[in-house]
Design a protein around this motif. Sequence first.
Motif, PDB file in Angstrom:
ATOM      1  N   GLU A   1      -3.822  10.077  -2.421  1.00  0.00           N
ATOM      2  CA  GLU A   1      -4.074   8.782  -2.885  1.00  0.00           C
ATOM      3  C   GLU A   1      -3.572   7.622  -2.280  1.00  0.00           C
ATOM      4  OE1 GLU A   1      -4.760   9.298  -7.522  1.00  0.00           O
ATOM      5  OE2 GLU A   1      -3.074  10.124  -6.813  1.00  0.00           O
ATOM      6  N   GLU A   2      -4.229   6.630  -1.793  1.00  0.00           N
ATOM      7  CA  GLU A   2      -3.721   5.332  -1.593  1.00  0.00           C
ATOM      8  C   GLU A   2      -3.781   4.449  -2.810  1.00  0.00           C
ATOM      9  OE1 GLU A   2      -3.826   5.187   3.188  1.00  0.00           O
ATOM     10  OE2 GLU A   2      -5.569   4.435   2.308  1.00  0.00           O
TER      11      GLU A   2
ATOM     12  N   TYR B   1       4.484   7.072   2.531  1.00  0.00           N
ATOM     13  CA  TYR B   1       4.923   5.701   3.001  1.00  0.00           C
ATOM     14  C   TYR B   1       4.325   4.718   2.116  1.00  0.00           C
ATOM     15  CZ  TYR B   1       0.139   5.456   4.666  1.00  0.00           C
ATOM     16  OH  TYR B   1      -1.484   5.522   4.815  1.00  0.00           O
ATOM     17  N   SER B   2       4.838   3.669   2.303  1.00  0.00           N
ATOM     18  CA  SER B   2       4.807   2.267   1.575  1.00  0.00           C
ATOM     19  C   SER B   2       4.741   1.258   2.739  1.00  0.00           C
ATOM     20  CB  SER B   2       5.966   1.998   0.630  1.00  0.00           C
ATOM     21  OG  SER B   2       5.481   0.705   0.109  1.00  0.00           O
TER      22      SER B   2
ATOM     23  N   LEU C   1       0.843  -1.117   0.064  1.00  0.00           N
ATOM     24  CA  LEU C   1      -0.081  -0.024   0.049  1.00  0.00           C
ATOM     25  C   LEU C   1       0.790   1.205   0.022  1.00  0.00           C
ATOM     26  CD1 LEU C   1      -2.807   1.492   0.408  1.00  0.00           C
ATOM     27  CD2 LEU C   1      -2.306   1.412   2.889  1.00  0.00           C
ATOM     28  N   ILE C   2       0.796   2.025  -0.899  1.00  0.00           N
ATOM     29  CA  ILE C   2       1.703   3.334  -1.194  1.00  0.00           C
ATOM     30  C   ILE C   2       0.693   4.629  -1.041  1.00  0.00           C
ATOM     31  CG2 ILE C   2       3.146   4.594  -2.594  1.00  0.00           C
ATOM     32  CD1 ILE C   2       3.087   1.638  -4.117  1.00  0.00           C
ATOM     33  N   ARG C   3       0.869   5.346  -0.092  1.00  0.00           N
ATOM     34  CA  ARG C   3       0.263   6.661   0.179  1.00  0.00           C
ATOM     35  C   ARG C   3       1.211   7.781  -0.471  1.00  0.00           C
ATOM     36  NH1 ARG C   3      -4.424   8.558   3.429  1.00  0.00           N
ATOM     37  NH2 ARG C   3      -4.342  10.587   3.196  1.00  0.00           N
TER      38      ARG C   3
END
Length: 96
Positions: free
Chosen positions: A13-14, A67-68, A6-8
């Motif tokens: 956007e996620e 973050y990831s 999951l990348i924010r």
Amino acid sequence: MMDVKLIRLVTGEEIVAEVLDWQNGILTIQNALVVIPQQGQVGFAPWATVIDNDQPEIGLDMKHVIYSVAVAPSVIEQYAKIFGSNIVLPEKKLIV
């Protein structure tokens, strides 16, 4: 094995995507889906829909990534149904 994260992004956007590489300040991903919150659950929709399918890799500059993180096993299972081999492993259960 796919490395699904999951990348924010700084845009808020996620996205859920397969991470291919992470070096020199660039996060390279493919098969990205945008996460769409819905009443108590989430849905997915294609992200970057107009890219060339012959070159499906996308390079994200890390200055745009907040973050990831790892995703829940249920999300990986859904992702694999969409992009993977369509082989779904059964849920692990204890034998009593």
